[in-house]
Design a protein around this motif. Structure first.
Motif, short mmCIF file in Angstrom:
data_model
loop_
_atom_site.label_atom_id
_atom_site.label_comp_id
_atom_site.label_asym_id
_atom_site.label_seq_id
_atom_site.Cartn_x
_atom_site.Cartn_y
_atom_site.Cartn_z
N GLY A 103 -26.17 54.70 184.17
CA GLY A 103 -26.39 53.55 183.31
C GLY A 103 -27.88 53.28 183.20
O GLY A 103 -28.60 53.43 184.17
N LEU A 104 -28.31 52.92 182.01
CA LEU A 104 -29.73 52.64 181.79
C LEU A 104 -29.81 51.45 180.85
O LEU A 104 -29.52 51.58 179.65
N ALA A 105 -30.16 50.28 181.38
CA ALA A 105 -30.21 49.04 180.60
C ALA A 105 -28.86 48.82 179.92
O ALA A 105 -27.85 48.70 180.59
N ASP A 106 -28.83 48.81 178.59
CA ASP A 106 -27.59 48.58 177.86
C ASP A 106 -27.01 49.88 177.32
O ASP A 106 -26.30 49.89 176.31
N ARG A 107 -27.31 51.00 177.98
CA ARG A 107 -26.86 52.31 177.52
C ARG A 107 -26.11 53.04 178.63
O ARG A 107 -26.41 52.89 179.81
N HIS A 159 -21.22 56.84 166.79
CA HIS A 159 -21.11 55.85 167.87
C HIS A 159 -22.43 55.11 168.07
O HIS A 159 -22.59 54.39 169.06
N GLU A 160 -23.37 55.29 167.12
CA GLU A 160 -24.70 54.67 167.15
C GLU A 160 -25.47 55.00 168.42
O GLU A 160 -26.21 54.18 168.96
N GLY A 161 -25.29 56.22 168.89
CA GLY A 161 -26.01 56.70 170.06
C GLY A 161 -27.05 57.72 169.66
O GLY A 161 -27.31 57.95 168.48
N THR A 162 -27.67 58.32 170.67
CA THR A 162 -28.66 59.37 170.44
C THR A 162 -28.31 60.57 171.28
O THR A 162 -27.68 60.45 172.35
N ILE A 163 -28.71 61.74 170.80
CA ILE A 163 -28.53 62.97 171.55
C ILE A 163 -29.77 63.82 171.32
O ILE A 163 -30.28 63.89 170.21
N GLY A 172 -33.81 76.35 182.50
CA GLY A 172 -32.78 75.35 182.25
C GLY A 172 -33.02 74.47 181.04
O GLY A 172 -34.08 74.49 180.42
N LEU A 173 -31.99 73.74 180.75
CA LEU A 173 -31.97 72.86 179.59
C LEU A 173 -31.17 71.62 179.97
O LEU A 173 -30.20 71.69 180.72
N THR A 174 -31.58 70.49 179.44
CA THR A 174 -30.83 69.25 179.59
C THR A 174 -30.51 68.73 178.19
O THR A 174 -31.39 68.66 177.35
N VAL A 175 -29.25 68.42 177.96
CA VAL A 175 -28.84 67.74 176.73
C VAL A 175 -28.48 66.33 177.16
O VAL A 175 -27.62 66.13 178.02
N ARG A 176 -29.15 65.35 176.57
CA ARG A 176 -28.99 63.95 176.98
C ARG A 176 -28.39 63.14 175.84
O ARG A 176 -28.95 63.08 174.75
N MET A 177 -27.25 62.53 176.12
CA MET A 177 -26.56 61.66 175.17
C MET A 177 -26.63 60.24 175.70
O MET A 177 -26.31 59.99 176.86
N GLU A 178 -27.05 59.31 174.84
CA GLU A 178 -27.07 57.90 175.21
C GLU A 178 -26.21 57.12 174.22
O GLU A 178 -26.36 57.29 173.00
N LEU A 179 -25.33 56.28 174.75
CA LEU A 179 -24.44 55.47 173.92
C LEU A 179 -24.59 54.00 174.29
O LEU A 179 -24.75 53.66 175.46
N PRO A 180 -24.55 53.11 173.29
CA PRO A 180 -24.61 51.69 173.60
C PRO A 180 -23.37 51.25 174.35
O PRO A 180 -22.25 51.61 173.99
#
Length: 187
Positions: A103-107, A159-163, A172-180
């Protein structure tokens, strides 16, 4: 016969993925949003893909917790599935994939980390383009259609998120998805 069967399966997957993209873009797959436990979805994906990854000599683990989000469970599961399946194509023998939730703030954040080759000198935004296959994935033996990340991006956008992709220092690689956490504002 094996080649014909293999190619027809690949074309069938591609047609289904194109239909999925069309339905997402047109909004014709509208269903009621509901509370989604991202950890449970990640565990379901691990249960589905874990044996295949282990068969290839790799490991898959789910760590952490993220706040529940308001969303479409099947679509969010499809995103995580696509990200893990994509990562599994590029890890070698003894490779690792971690689905990290936090969890990160409201995400709510879901990161898929692998120790594969990363994306090299390619613009990471290009990898979300339909049918684009980076240099590491151009070989037919990876089995990808070039649509998985496009589908993931469309779903996350709905879903009004970011990826985004993060090429780490080292392998390596990181794929980061953030959702409200509260869900999309149009609900």
């Amino acid at each position: 016969c094996h080649t014909i069967i293999s190619e027809s399966e690949r074309l069938s997957r591609m047609a289904n993925e194109l239909l999925t993209l069309q339905h997402i873009e047109e909004g014709t797959d509208q269903v009621m949003m509901q509370r989604v436990n991202l950890h449970a979805i990640a565990e379901d994906v691990a249960d589905a893909l874990g044996p295949l990854i282990e068969e290839r000599g790799g490991t898959l683990e789910v760590t952490g917790e993220a706040p529940d989000v308001l969303g479409i469970p099947d679509r969010l599961q499809q995103v995580i599935y696509n990200l893990v399946a994509n990562a599994s194509r590029f890890i070698g023998e003894g490779g690792h994939i971690v689905v990290k939730l936090e969890g990160l703030a409201d995400r709510s954040v879901v990161s898929v980390l692998d120790d594969g080759p990363g994306f090299g000198n390619v613009d990471p935004k290009m990898l979300f383009t339909r049918f684009y296959r980076g240099d590491n994935s151009r070989a037919r033996n990876t089995g990808g259609t070039g649509l998985g990340l496009s589908i993931a991006k469309e779903i996350v956008d709905r879903h009004e998120g970011t990826i985004r992709l993060v090429d780490r220092s080292g392998p390596g690689l990181t794929v980061r998805m953030e959702l409200p956490v509260g869900g999309p504002s149009h609900v």
